[in-house]
Design a protein around this motif. Structure first.
Motif, PDB file in Angstrom:
ATOM      1  N   LEU A   1      30.780  59.890  29.916  1.00 42.12           N
ATOM      2  CA  LEU A   1      31.334  60.578  28.759  1.00 42.12           C
ATOM      3  C   LEU A   1      30.448  61.749  28.338  1.00 42.12           C
ATOM      4  N   LYS A   2      29.159  61.505  28.317  1.00 40.16           N
ATOM      5  CA  LYS A   2      28.208  62.543  27.915  1.00 40.16           C
ATOM      6  C   LYS A   2      28.305  63.751  28.851  1.00 40.16           C
TER       7      LYS A   2
ATOM      8  N   VAL B   1      30.203  60.198  21.797  1.00 40.43           N
ATOM      9  CA  VAL B   1      29.953  59.495  23.056  1.00 40.43           C
ATOM     10  C   VAL B   1      29.756  58.001  22.802  1.00 40.43           C
ATOM     11  N   GLN B   2      28.933  57.663  21.813  1.00 39.71           N
ATOM     12  CA  GLN B   2      28.655  56.264  21.490  1.00 39.71           C
ATOM     13  C   GLN B   2      29.923  55.528  21.076  1.00 39.71           C
TER      14      GLN B   2
ATOM     15  N   ALA C   1      34.359  51.887  22.218  1.00 39.21           N
ATOM     16  CA  ALA C   1      35.793  51.625  22.130  1.00 39.21           C
ATOM     17  C   ALA C   1      36.354  51.196  23.472  1.00 39.21           C
ATOM     18  N   ILE C   2      35.954  51.901  24.523  1.00 35.76           N
ATOM     19  CA  ILE C   2      36.445  51.562  25.863  1.00 35.76           C
ATOM     20  C   ILE C   2      35.927  50.198  26.301  1.00 35.76           C
ATOM     21  N   ARG C   3      34.649  49.952  26.066  1.00 35.96           N
ATOM     22  CA  ARG C   3      34.056  48.668  26.473  1.00 35.96           C
ATOM     23  C   ARG C   3      34.648  47.498  25.703  1.00 35.96           C
ATOM     24  N   ASP C   4      34.633  47.576  24.366  1.00 33.71           N
ATOM     25  CA  ASP C   4      35.070  46.449  23.543  1.00 33.71           C
ATOM     26  C   ASP C   4      36.581  46.291  23.526  1.00 33.71           C
ATOM     27  N   GLY C   5      37.305  47.382  23.783  1.00 35.33           N
ATOM     28  CA  GLY C   5      38.754  47.308  23.738  1.00 35.33           C
ATOM     29  C   GLY C   5      39.407  46.977  25.061  1.00 35.33           C
ATOM     30  N   THR C   6      38.622  46.939  26.141  1.00 36.69           N
ATOM     31  CA  THR C   6      39.199  46.636  27.458  1.00 36.69           C
ATOM     32  C   THR C   6      39.651  45.183  27.526  1.00 36.69           C
ATOM     33  N   ALA C   7      40.864  44.973  28.008  1.00 37.65           N
ATOM     34  CA  ALA C   7      41.428  43.631  28.154  1.00 37.65           C
ATOM     35  C   ALA C   7      41.772  43.387  29.615  1.00 37.65           C
ATOM     36  N   THR C   8      41.676  42.136  30.021  1.00 36.00           N
ATOM     37  CA  THR C   8      41.940  41.765  31.410  1.00 36.00           C
ATOM     38  C   THR C   8      43.255  41.007  31.515  1.00 36.00           C
TER      39      THR C   8
ATOM     40  N   LEU D   1      28.358  49.682  30.223  1.00 34.21           N
ATOM     41  CA  LEU D   1      28.392  50.549  29.051  1.00 34.21           C
ATOM     42  C   LEU D   1      27.531  51.784  29.248  1.00 34.21           C
ATOM     43  N   GLU D   2      26.340  51.586  29.832  1.00 40.08           N
ATOM     44  CA  GLU D   2      25.457  52.722  30.046  1.00 40.08           C
ATOM     45  C   GLU D   2      26.112  53.747  30.966  1.00 40.08           C
ATOM     46  N   GLY D   3      26.800  53.250  31.990  1.00 38.82           N
ATOM     47  CA  GLY D   3      27.489  54.148  32.915  1.00 38.82           C
ATOM     48  C   GLY D   3      28.625  54.894  32.241  1.00 38.82           C
TER      49      GLY D   3
END
Length: 276
Positions: A10-11, A32-33, A38-45, A3-5
């Motif tokens: 994004l920033k 940015v936050q 959204a990208i982190r929590d919405g990513t599916a495998t 997430l930090e990356g």
């Protein structure tokens, strides 16, 4: 990339490509936050290990600032930033990412909300042709989902505890929404096999699930329902376990992919340390 990356990438891109374009104090940091979450929590495998980022983003802003967000190139640049960030994080998209804009009259001008979802594989025509749930099924099993609730327009929590909940402007509805956009008898929730199913009652403005118009649809925690523009968010504090968990990411199973799954993203809060 963690997430930090993602936030750092994004920033960097937003500062480089949208310098001065985002009005309001701390708007760059806020977007940015929310995008990173959204990208982190919405990513599916997928079963083969491929990771897919959400590709449908709905930006919710105050009516007073909506014109600014519609300036040429702004949302397009944000879309390209999302694509670049996902690529750097090793993520793919099932469909090209898009950003849509909607307004919330109850939202302050210096805040935004962001909804992220995966586009379903079926077409709108397939969705509208989904066979309705029969009355026999309703009678067969009307187990009420545990700890279910609706967040109405982001400010009111309505607990769901009945097998049938009528929604509309009429005072005899279970959930009364005093808004001219909402029909007198607009929609109905029915508990069927431990899940709430929303039905449109031939309303004038329509019922939408995660941005897609539907005559009916099974609800999952995080789904966003729009009644002619009035936003409801369905949730459960402790959703019961299910064997059909794959249906949450319908783009991996086209047989059940009749609507996207939405995620409500809120910006993380940070506490300031007291000076010693």
């Amino acid at each position: 990339m963690n997430l930090e990356g993602i936030e750092a990438r994004l920033k960097s891109l937003i500062e480089d490509q949208l310098a001065g374009a985002l009005t309001g104090r701390n708007m760059e940091e806020l977007i940015v936050q929310k995008l990173a979450a959204a990208i982190r929590d919405g990513t599916a495998t997928a079963p083969d290990g491929t990771r897919f980022a959400p590709n449908v983003y709905t930006l919710v802003v105050a009516p007073a600032t909506s014109r600014h967000w519609q300036e040429p190139g702004l949302l397009g640049t944000l879309t390209e930033i999302i694509k670049s960030t996902a690529k750097d994080a090793g993520l793919k998209f099932e469909f090209p990412p898009v950003i849509t804009l909607t307004t919330d009259a109850g939202l302050p001008a210096d805040l935004i909300n962001l909804l992220a979802s995966h586009q379903a594989s079926k077409t709108m025509e397939d969705t509208q042709n989904t066979p309705p749930v029969s009355e026999e099924k309703i009678i067969e099993d009307n187990t009420i989902p545990e700890n279910a609730f609706l967040i109405v327009e982001g400010v009111k929590v309505f607990a769901l505890g009945a097998p049938v909940v009528n929604i509309g402007r009429r005072l005899d509805n279970g959930l009364v929404i005093d808004d001219p956009r909402v029909s007198r008898n607009h929609a109905q929730l029915r508990a069927i096999k431990g899940r709430y199913v929303v039905f449109d009652l031939n309303s004038t403005g329509g019922t939408f699930i995660n941005g897609r118009r539907a005559s009916q649809g099974v609800l999952y925690p995080g789904d966003v329902i729009s009644l002619a523009g009035v936003m409801l968010i369905f949730g459960q504090d402790n959703p019961p376990p299910r064997s059909d968990i794959a249906m949450v990411s319908p783009f991996f199973d086209s047989s059940d992919a009749d609507r996207p799954t939405a995620i409500l993203i809120t910006a993380p809060t940070t506490k300031k340390k007291k000076k010693e």
